[in-house]
Design a protein around this motif. Structure first.
Motif, short mmCIF file in Angstrom:
data_model
loop_
_atom_site.label_atom_id
_atom_site.label_comp_id
_atom_site.label_asym_id
_atom_site.label_seq_id
_atom_site.Cartn_x
_atom_site.Cartn_y
_atom_site.Cartn_z
N SER A 114 50.69 36.59 48.41
CA SER A 114 50.67 37.38 47.19
C SER A 114 49.38 37.13 46.41
O SER A 114 48.79 38.05 45.83
CB SER A 114 51.89 37.04 46.32
N LEU A 115 48.93 35.87 46.38
CA LEU A 115 47.65 35.56 45.73
C LEU A 115 46.49 36.26 46.44
O LEU A 115 45.51 36.64 45.81
CB LEU A 115 47.43 34.04 45.71
N ILE A 116 46.61 36.43 47.75
CA ILE A 116 45.59 37.18 48.49
C ILE A 116 45.62 38.65 48.09
O ILE A 116 44.59 39.29 47.90
CB ILE A 116 45.82 37.05 50.01
N GLY A 117 46.84 39.19 47.93
CA GLY A 117 47.00 40.60 47.61
C GLY A 117 47.45 41.42 48.79
O GLY A 117 47.05 42.57 48.96
N TYR A 161 46.11 47.97 40.97
CA TYR A 161 46.02 48.61 39.66
C TYR A 161 44.75 48.22 38.93
O TYR A 161 44.13 49.05 38.24
CB TYR A 161 47.25 48.25 38.82
N VAL A 162 44.33 46.96 39.07
CA VAL A 162 43.10 46.50 38.41
C VAL A 162 41.89 47.23 38.98
O VAL A 162 41.06 47.78 38.25
CB VAL A 162 42.93 44.98 38.56
N PHE A 163 41.76 47.26 40.31
CA PHE A 163 40.61 47.90 40.92
C PHE A 163 40.66 49.41 40.75
O PHE A 163 39.62 50.07 40.64
CB PHE A 163 40.53 47.53 42.41
N MET A 213 35.01 35.71 38.73
CA MET A 213 35.58 35.86 40.08
C MET A 213 34.81 35.02 41.09
O MET A 213 35.39 34.26 41.87
CB MET A 213 35.53 37.33 40.50
N THR A 214 33.50 35.13 41.06
CA THR A 214 32.68 34.44 42.06
C THR A 214 32.69 32.94 41.84
O THR A 214 32.80 32.16 42.80
CB THR A 214 31.24 34.98 41.99
N LEU A 224 31.46 46.91 40.03
CA LEU A 224 32.36 45.81 39.69
C LEU A 224 33.54 45.76 40.64
O LEU A 224 34.02 44.69 41.02
CB LEU A 224 32.84 45.97 38.24
N THR A 225 34.02 46.93 41.06
CA THR A 225 35.10 47.00 42.04
C THR A 225 34.67 46.42 43.38
O THR A 225 35.43 45.68 44.03
CB THR A 225 35.56 48.45 42.23
N ILE A 226 33.44 46.72 43.80
CA ILE A 226 32.93 46.19 45.07
C ILE A 226 32.86 44.66 45.00
O ILE A 226 33.25 43.96 45.95
CB ILE A 226 31.55 46.79 45.39
N ILE A 227 32.37 44.13 43.89
CA ILE A 227 32.31 42.67 43.72
C ILE A 227 33.71 42.07 43.77
O ILE A 227 33.93 41.02 44.38
CB ILE A 227 31.62 42.32 42.38
N GLY A 228 34.68 42.75 43.16
CA GLY A 228 36.05 42.27 43.18
C GLY A 228 36.64 42.25 44.57
O GLY A 228 37.32 41.29 44.96
N VAL A 229 36.39 43.29 45.35
CA VAL A 229 36.91 43.35 46.72
C VAL A 229 36.28 42.26 47.59
O VAL A 229 36.96 41.61 48.39
CB VAL A 229 36.66 44.75 47.32
N VAL A 230 34.99 42.05 47.43
CA VAL A 230 34.30 40.99 48.20
C VAL A 230 34.88 39.62 47.83
O VAL A 230 35.13 38.78 48.70
CB VAL A 230 32.78 41.03 47.94
N ASN A 231 35.11 39.41 46.56
CA ASN A 231 35.69 38.14 46.12
C ASN A 231 37.11 37.96 46.63
O ASN A 231 37.53 36.84 46.92
CB ASN A 231 35.64 38.04 44.59
#
Length: 218
Positions: A98-101, A113-115, A1-2, A126-133
């Motif tokens: 849509s790519l942004i979410g 659904y992923v988070f 992700m990063t 891992l969820t926090i890292i995903g949201v930041v990304n």
């Protein structure tokens, strides 16, 4: 992700920007793989379907705009596209949000659904890292939208007419992206059932036939 988001963040070439962002989206999918199988498997399937629709549509618009010889792929080449071609700019804008979410698009529920699967599996960090990304990704996607709608158009960038096949591909991708964002229940039900069957097949113990012992009567 990063890795994908940081690389996309410094790109001025729109095609390379989308290519590096694909690495980031692969990372989001891996988050679902890290979750519990019964939660992660449906999330992976839904995310893959939503990402295929929005990414194919975005690349279709960008490839058409690039023109022959890939001449117009720089970020500044998209200046004023919202005025020059409102339909193309609008379609690309939907794919980007849509790519942004952002809600009402398939990308929103895909990331949700992923988070959600990661949180229910105890992967809070891992969820926090995903949201930041996701926030990092939102910056470079929104930057392209700003250029399309808030900059003066460049007169030296020609715009070719859209062919029937290209138009059909964009319409199909756009319909799928919005459908998955507005009415995701049917697809979600399908992927949940498919994921459940997949997980059950994986956890079933392998049964080897035992030799039958015959008893001899005396």
């Amino acid at each position: 992700m990063t890795l994908g988001n940081v690389a996309a963040l410094v790109q001025d070439n729109v095609k390379r920007l989308l290519a590096y962002s694909s690495i980031a989206h692969a990372g989001y999918i891996l988050v679902a793989f890290a979750a519990k199988p019964e939660l992660g498997a449906p999330a992976v399937m839904f995310y893959t379907a939503a990402y295929a629709a929005m990414n194919v549509g975005a690349f279709a618009v960008v490839s058409h705009f690039a023109n022959a010889g890939e001449r117009y792929v720089a970020l500044n080449d998209y200046a004023g596209l919202g005025r020059k071609s409102p339909i193309l700019a609008g379609a690309l804008g939907v794919f980007l949000i849509s790519l942004i979410g952002i809600p009402i698009t398939g990308g929103f529920f895909a990331k949700f659904y992923v988070f959600s699967a990661a949180l229910q599996s105890g992967l809070v960090w891992l969820t926090i890292i995903g949201v930041v990304n996701s926030a990092i990704g939102a910056y470079y996607y929104l930057r392209l939208i700003v250029v399309m709608y808030m900059r003066e158009p460049k007169e030296d960038v020609p715009l070719l007419p859209v062919s029937f096949s290209l138009g059909a591909a964009i319409v199909i991708s756009l319909t799928a992206t919005i459908y998955l964002g507005v009415l995701p229940d049917r697809v979600l039900g399908f992927v949940q059932e498919s994921g459940k069957q997949l997980v059950q097949q994986e956890v079933l113990p392998s049964r080897t036939p035992q030799p039958r012992i015959s008893q001899q009567t005396q």
